[in-house]
Design a protein around this motif. Structure first.
Motif, PDB file in Angstrom:
ATOM      1  N   UNK A 174      -1.848  34.172  13.067  1.00  0.00           N
ATOM      2  CA  UNK A 174      -1.827  32.600  13.287  1.00  0.00           C
ATOM      3  C   UNK A 174      -0.596  31.902  13.375  1.00  0.00           C
ATOM      4  N   UNK A 175      -0.510  30.558  14.183  1.00  0.00           N
ATOM      5  CA  UNK A 175      -0.003  29.919  14.538  1.00  0.00           C
ATOM      6  C   UNK A 175       1.215  29.593  13.601  1.00  0.00           C
ATOM      7  N   UNK A 176       2.213  29.502  13.948  1.00  0.00           N
ATOM      8  CA  UNK A 176       3.783  29.709  13.659  1.00  0.00           C
ATOM      9  C   UNK A 176       3.990  28.054  13.495  1.00  0.00           C
ATOM     10  N   UNK A 177       4.813  27.485  12.594  1.00  0.00           N
ATOM     11  CA  UNK A 177       5.208  26.155  12.760  1.00  0.00           C
ATOM     12  C   UNK A 177       6.664  26.563  12.492  1.00  0.00           C
ATOM     13  N   UNK A 178       7.187  25.803  13.421  1.00  0.00           N
ATOM     14  CA  UNK A 178       9.096  25.447  13.444  1.00  0.00           C
ATOM     15  C   UNK A 178       8.959  23.778  13.630  1.00  0.00           C
ATOM     16  N   UNK A 204      -1.872  36.130  23.351  1.00  0.00           N
ATOM     17  CA  UNK A 204      -3.419  36.234  23.933  1.00  0.00           C
ATOM     18  C   UNK A 204      -4.244  34.775  23.466  1.00  0.00           C
ATOM     19  N   UNK A 205      -5.250  33.765  24.316  1.00  0.00           N
ATOM     20  CA  UNK A 205      -6.198  33.052  24.191  1.00  0.00           C
ATOM     21  C   UNK A 205      -6.411  33.385  22.841  1.00  0.00           C
ATOM     22  N   UNK A 206      -7.332  32.491  22.461  1.00  0.00           N
ATOM     23  CA  UNK A 206      -8.047  32.671  20.789  1.00  0.00           C
ATOM     24  C   UNK A 206      -9.536  33.228  21.863  1.00  0.00           C
ATOM     25  N   UNK A 207      -9.790  32.147  23.177  1.00  0.00           N
ATOM     26  CA  UNK A 207     -10.850  32.480  23.776  1.00  0.00           C
ATOM     27  C   UNK A 207     -10.639  34.121  24.006  1.00  0.00           C
ATOM     28  N   UNK A 208     -10.216  34.736  24.320  1.00  0.00           N
ATOM     29  CA  UNK A 208      -9.815  36.199  24.663  1.00  0.00           C
ATOM     30  C   UNK A 208     -10.718  37.335  24.207  1.00  0.00           C
ATOM     31  N   UNK A 209     -10.773  37.490  23.255  1.00  0.00           N
ATOM     32  CA  UNK A 209     -11.672  38.844  22.594  1.00  0.00           C
ATOM     33  C   UNK A 209     -12.878  38.444  22.048  1.00  0.00           C
TER      34      UNK A 209
END
Length: 423
Positions: A174-178, A204-209
């Motif tokens: 999941x994305x991390x917020x800093x 890894x791009x989300x579209x890769x899988x």
């Protein structure tokens, strides 16, 4: 005075002339934009005085710079313009600070780094030396500002680049917020801050899988189509093509065989015609009997007693190509008889090298190279005749005996003759 506030001053005007006069009062100099006079026109009798009020109201913005601002109060007489005059003065404008900073965008996204633009505005009326610092409370970012210390003139802005790089990266998740904060410090004024956020994404791009899954599905479909549709179709097409090629080649071979059979039949017909022609030529008269064949001495050789023999030779090997050894028939021809040879067989079983001659007396009838044959026979329609006094002889020049004879041994060719005795 402090920008944003007002200050008033009184100007005393006296009509020292002998006529009733009208005076116009205004302001000249740098303060004219934010200074008013009330009233701006005054009428005075001779020898009388009047007052006007001058109000200074510099705005609180960067258009009025801090410092001493000179000005002049000008009084114009309608009746005596030459008597007009200007009274000079100055006003002290106090400095004030108004610093503003802004992050664009406030929230950025990136896998390994992110970029922001930092805008620093000086809305005050004096130059400001600014120091910029950036930090994140969790110490998960490396933050760099290209010019952290600078001086900004009044009414101007500075555009700076801020780079944020997370200390750690991750392949999936999941994305991390800093969150982070930029602070601007200037002199004794209160610090000014701007807040920003870096949203760190997976490497890894989300579209890769989904793309890999789609490619895998396509590969499975392609393999399935290959084994269920394409491969059998190609194999069937290949078999059909191969069968057509084989049939075509078989047809070609059949055509060639038919042509060869036709040619053989034609050759047989020609040979039969030739044999018939020869037979017709050698048959005598209407009776159909064989014609009389005579030897050089006049003997009739068309009939006679059958006669055959074999001449075996064993000449010694020699390097002289003209050295021939002569051999005769083991049983001599009876006196007065003519030898008629219709067939002969040459034999060279060991593969000797040299030359073999068949002679009639001293006359050479045939000559053979030994290395050209191992076993060969000849049949004659017109026989070889050897009349009395013309002996049949075999002459051999042996140059290299065949195995198992040594090079200095003997050659062993032989000739078998068959025919008849006439006379």
């Amino acid at each position: 005075m402090t920008p944003g506030a007002t200050v008033t001053s009184t100007v005393q005007i006296r009509n020292s002339g002998t006529l009733v006069d009208q005076f116009t009062v205004d302001v000249v100099g740098d303060a004219v934009e934010w200074t008013t006079v009330e009233p701006s026109i005054i009428n005075l009798m001779p020898g009388t005085e009047g007052q006007v009020t001058v109000t200074f109201a510099p705005p609180r913005d960067s258009t009025v710079l801090a410092g001493i601002v000179p000005f002049g109060i000008r009084v114009l007489s309608r009746e005596e313009p030459a008597a007009s005059m200007v009274e000079e003065g100055a006003i002290q404008v106090e400095p004030f600070t108004d610093l503003q900073i802004e992050l664009i965008p406030k929230t950025s996204k990136g896998r390994r780094k992110a970029k922001h633009e930092l805008i620093v505005d000086n809305a005050g009326n004096c130059p400001m030396a600014v120091e910029l610092t950036a930090m994140d409370p969790d110490d998960e970012l490396k933050l760099d500002i290209d010019h952290p210390i600078l001086t900004i003139q009044p009414g101007t802005s500075a555009f700076l680049r801020l780079r944020a790089r997370p200390h750690d990266t991750f392949l999936r998740g999941a994305e991390k917020r800093h969150p982070f904060q930029v602070t601007a410090l200037t002199g004794e004024a209160a610090p000014v801050t701007a807040n920003g956020t870096v949203v760190q994404q997976q490497i890894l791009p989300k579209w890769l899988l989904p793309a890999l899954l789609a490619l895998l599905a396509l590969a499975i479909i392609a393999v399935t189509l290959w084994f269920t549709v394409l491969k059998p179709t190609l194999q069937s097409a290949a078999r059909d093509t191969a069968e057509q090629v084989v049939k075509a080649e078989q047809q070609k071979l059949t055509d060639k065989a038919d042509k060869a059979e036709e040619k053989a039949a034609a050759a047989e017909q020609k040979a039969a015609a030739a044999e018939k022609k020869v037979a017709d030529g050698v048959l005598a008269g209407a009776g159909g009997g064989p014609p009389a064949v005579t030897a050089p001495g006049g003997a009739d050789v068309s009939k006679g007693q059958a006669f055959d023999f074999r001449v075996v030779t064993d000449p010694v090997a020699t390097a002289d190509g003209t050295d021939f050894a002569t051999f005769t028939a083991p049983a001599p021809v009876p006196d007065g008889k003519t030898l008629v040879i219709t067939d002969l067989v040459l034999q060279n079983p060991r593969g000797d090298s040299g030359t073999l001659r068949i002679l009639r007396g001293d006359e050479v009838l045939l000559e053979f190279g030994l290395n050209n044959f191992r076993d060969v026979d000849y049949h004659y329609l017109e026989p070889l005749t050897f009349p009395p006094g013309k002996e049949l002889r075999v002459a051999v020049n042996c140059q290299l005996p065949g195995a198992p004879e040594p090079p200095t041994g003997r050659c062993r060719p032989s000739v078998s003759f068959s025919g008849r005795l006439a006379g």
